[in-house]
Design an enzyme around this catalytic site. Structure first.
Site, PDB file in Angstrom:
ATOM      1  N   ASP A 129       0.855  -1.185   0.000  1.00 56.40           N
ATOM      2  CA  ASP A 129       0.000   0.000   0.000  1.00 56.40           C
ATOM      3  C   ASP A 129       0.892   1.236   0.000  1.00 56.40           C
ATOM      4  OD1 ASP A 129      -2.479   1.401   0.420  1.00 56.40           O
ATOM      5  OD2 ASP A 129      -3.158  -0.314   1.598  1.00 56.40           O
ATOM      6  N   ASP A 231      -3.090   4.536  -2.410  1.00 50.90           N
ATOM      7  CA  ASP A 231      -4.172   4.936  -1.512  1.00 50.90           C
ATOM      8  C   ASP A 231      -4.693   6.329  -1.859  1.00 50.90           C
ATOM      9  OD1 ASP A 231      -5.583   4.531   1.180  1.00 50.90           O
ATOM     10  OD2 ASP A 231      -4.609   6.461   1.482  1.00 50.90           O
ATOM     11  N   GLU A 285      -6.758   3.307  -5.733  1.00 55.64           N
ATOM     12  CA  GLU A 285      -8.026   3.353  -5.002  1.00 55.64           C
ATOM     13  C   GLU A 285      -8.822   4.516  -5.567  1.00 55.64           C
ATOM     14  OE1 GLU A 285      -9.800   3.753  -0.518  1.00 55.64           O
ATOM     15  OE2 GLU A 285      -8.136   4.995  -1.108  1.00 55.64           O
ATOM     16  N   HIS A 351     -10.864  -3.609   3.903  1.00 54.66           N
ATOM     17  CA  HIS A 351     -10.745  -3.130   5.289  1.00 54.66           C
ATOM     18  C   HIS A 351     -11.552  -1.855   5.550  1.00 54.66           C
ATOM     19  CE1 HIS A 351      -8.176  -0.670   2.937  1.00 54.66           C
ATOM     20  NE2 HIS A 351      -8.021   0.152   3.957  1.00 54.66           N
ATOM     21  N   ASP A 352     -12.106  -1.243   4.499  1.00 55.73           N
ATOM     22  CA  ASP A 352     -12.926  -0.037   4.680  1.00 55.73           C
ATOM     23  C   ASP A 352     -14.420  -0.358   4.642  1.00 55.73           C
ATOM     24  OD1 ASP A 352     -10.797   1.718   4.898  1.00 55.73           O
ATOM     25  OD2 ASP A 352     -10.662   1.986   2.728  1.00 55.73           O
TER      26      ASP A 352
HETATM   27  C1  NOJ Z   1      -8.287   4.770   2.065  1.00 57.08           C
HETATM   28  C2  NOJ Z   1      -7.885   3.655   2.961  1.00 57.08           C
HETATM   29  O1  NOJ Z   1      -8.314   2.437   2.416  1.00 57.08           O
HETATM   30  C3  NOJ Z   1      -8.485   3.951   4.309  1.00 57.08           C
HETATM   31  O2  NOJ Z   1      -8.382   2.869   5.187  1.00 57.08           O
HETATM   32  C4  NOJ Z   1      -7.825   5.188   4.839  1.00 57.08           C
HETATM   33  O3  NOJ Z   1      -8.442   5.549   6.063  1.00 57.08           O
HETATM   34  C5  NOJ Z   1      -7.925   6.351   3.862  1.00 57.08           C
HETATM   35  N1  NOJ Z   1      -7.674   5.966   2.493  1.00 57.08           N
HETATM   36  C6  NOJ Z   1      -6.936   7.431   4.213  1.00 57.08           C
HETATM   37  O4  NOJ Z   1      -5.635   6.983   3.962  1.00 57.08           O
END
Ligand code: NOJ
Ligand code: CA
Length: 575
Positions: A129, A231, A285, A351-352
């Site tokens: 990442d 990210d 992302e 994970h989000d």
């Molecule tokens: C996306 C990530 O997947 C998330 O977990 C994070 O909180 C935010 N970007 C900020 O980096």
């Protein structure tokens, strides 16, 4: 020594040899141009929650190393690790204070080297990442930047001097007031943070920042890693004339923030400096606001990124349910749009997100296993590179947290305070987060039925799902019909059938409210996939004669042979 050499050769062959040749008469388009990263099956590991080796309640790299054979046994071909760099952990590693070192909680660089070697020996690649839209406020760059208006690092971040008045509003996703500008009295100026106050945004307009980032990427690529997940990268470029946005912009802030000026120049630079020099894959992302945006990121001739992931589909699931017809529409329009050019990833959780089975399937004990298997069948039979989230292969579900004290996610805790401040109905908020908060997907991996689910010998940093005594890997290893063993067979099916990677996707019976039916076709090879997304019997009208259909795989002991599906039934047929 000889044995090691032999292992290395075998591992290299496993990584680099294309598994099966494609039909000769296949039409040549960018989408059928073979690449390892299109054929990859990516398993996402959330290191904090995977396996704790030293007993401090936090997962770590040695923990992952101890589970390498498990990972290999899944059949996956790549691992994506969430950030493992030095971090004060305001946002669980998405706030990096040193990009060239390993977070203390997770171990050392020696552990990292051993992990990378262990993965490669098993023919598994590693995707890291890269969190470079922002750093931590504890990064040396930011410390210097904040120290003085004259610091050579001042322009590493975005500052607005207070004598100009207050800056034009910007929305912060994670801030308790949702204000992305934070006043810093030391130099009487505001700095920008799209995420938390401890995640100041880097200034990509500064060529020195870009060079620093490329050097960091090369540092990891030189170590031999195999890919980068960028990210929040769609937000990296900002319009630094700081226009005033219309009222209500924050409801659709991506429209205003994503793919800012010069973003593509930065990506082309990254491609020239890094991607073109190594055999690494790249995935962003976020995919912007339109298909055009997404194509501009990933089309091969652009020489920017390999793929991106869009959120349209995961956003479909809501606390009060979702319409399958709508879900089909979303996946289908993305697939159609990228059928000839460009490449995407496929996922239902990460994970989000809260757990896949809770959001898209049915985590009632009666249906948890069967619907998990059905969703897994879906992910592994779609076009696009699957990104599969750890724990979903066990059918892990949301833990049912009741109190705000159960939660650890900074964004959720800040939002809780925000909701309190505006006098919201807090019971309703707690109900909402029990369904959708990302902590639901971050509970410890359920290895076995012993204390703390075998994740750790001490109290984990976040509570274990109370169902760990029945839902765990040890129990499922012994059961040939477990969700885990089913996952292995679907992974194998995808690896054995390039049609599932490259084949044309066609949606059938699109108005059917219960069944997701589609074909995948590559040359003479034709597969039909039928998935019942609901808890009652259902049938799709596909117009396909099933007389000669051969079942390749199904999630019931005796799969339907005629297309009549039982609750959450999934069947893959060869036609
Ligand atoms: C996306 C990530 O997947 C998330 O977990 C994070 O909180 C935010 N970007 C900020 O980096
Ligand atoms: Ca630990």
């Amino acid at each position: 020594m000889r044995k090691q050499f032999l292992m290395l050769i075998i591992a290299t062959l496993c990584i680099f040899a294309p598994f099966i040749s494609l039909p000769q008469n296949m039409s040549k388009t960018e989408s059928t141009d073979r690449k390892w990263w299109k054929e990859a099956i990516v398993y996402q590991i959330y290191p904090r929650s995977f396996k704790d080796d030293n007993g401090d309640g936090i997962g770590d790299l040695k923990g992952i190393i101890s589970k390498l054979d498990y990972i290999k046994s899944l059949g996956v071909t790549a691992v994506w690790l969430n950030p493992i760099y030095t971090s004060p952990n305001d946002d669980n590693g998405y706030d990096v204070s040193d990009y060239r070192n390993i977070m203390k909680d997770f171990g050392t660089m020696d552990d990292f080297d051993a992990l990378l070697k262990g993965l490669h020996e098993r023919g598994i690649r590693l995707v890291m990442d890269m969190v470079v839209n922002h750093s931590s406020d504890e990064h040396e760059w930011f410390k210097q930047s904040r120290s003085s208006r004259n610091s050579p690092y001042r322009n590493y971040y975005h500052w607005w001097n207070a004598e100009r008045g207050t800056p034009p509003p910007r929305y912060s996703l994670f801030d308790v007031n949702h204000d992305a500008w934070r006043y810093d009295s030391l130099t009487n100026a505001y700095y920008l943070h799209y995420f938390s106050r401890k995640q100041p945004d880097l200034n990509w307009e500064n060529p020195k920042v870009r060079q620093e980032v490329f050097d960091i990427m090369k540092f990891w690529a030189d170590k031999g890693i195999d890919g980068f997940r960028l990210d929040a990268f769609q937000f990296a470029a900002k319009d630094t004339t700081w226009p005033v946005f219309p009222k209500g912009y924050e409801k659709n802030f991506t429209k205003y923030y994503a793919i800012g000026p010069h973003l593509h120049d930065y990506l082309k630079e990254m491609y020239n400096e890094v991607f073109s020099k190594y055999d690494v894959m790249s995935v962003a992302e976020g995919a912007g606001n339109s298909f055009r945006d997404a194509h501009d990121l990933v089309d091969a001739d652009r020489k920017e990124l390999n793929m991106a992931y869009a959120f349209d589909a995961v956003d479909v699931a809501k606390p009060d349910g979702y319409s399958l017809v709508h879900l089909k529409e979303v996946f289908t329009k993305w697939d159609n749009e990228f059928a000839k050019k460009g490449w995407l990833s496929i996922f239902l959780a990460n994970h989000d997100q809260a757990r896949m089975v809770t959001r898209f399937g049915n985590d009632n004990p009666q249906y948890r296993e069967i619907s998990s298997k059905m969703l897994t069948t879906f992910i592994m039979t779609m076009r696009g590179t699957p990104f599969y989230y750890n724990g979903d292969e066990l059918g892990m579900n949301n833990p049912g947290f009741k109190s705000i004290r159960d939660y650890r996610d900074m964004a959720t805790l800040n939002e809780y305070r925000h909701q309190e401040n505006i006098g919201a109905d807090m019971r309703a908020y707690l109900e909402r987060i029990a369904f959708e908060c990302r902590d639901n997907g971050r509970t410890p991996f359920q290895w076995n039925g012993t204390a703390n689910a075998g994740f750790s010998t001490s109290k984990p940093w976040i509570n274990v799902n109370p169902n760990y005594k029945t839902v765990n890997a040890a129990v499922q290893e012994k059961d040939p019909n477990s969700v885990l063993n089913y996952f292995r067979s679907v992974v194998k099916l995808r690896k054995d059938n390039p049609v599932l990677v490259y084949g044309k996707y066609t949606l059938l019976d699109k108005q059917n409210p219960d069944v997701y039916a589609y074909t995948r076709v590559l040359g003479p090879k034709r597969l039909l996939i039928l998935l019942n997304f609901h808890g009652h019997n259902a049938k799709a009208i596909t117009g396909i004669n099933m007389d000669k259909a051969k079942v390749l795989l199904g999630n019931y002991a005796r799969p339907s042979t005629n297309g009549e599906l039982r609750p959450y039934e999934a069947v893959v047929y060869e036609l």
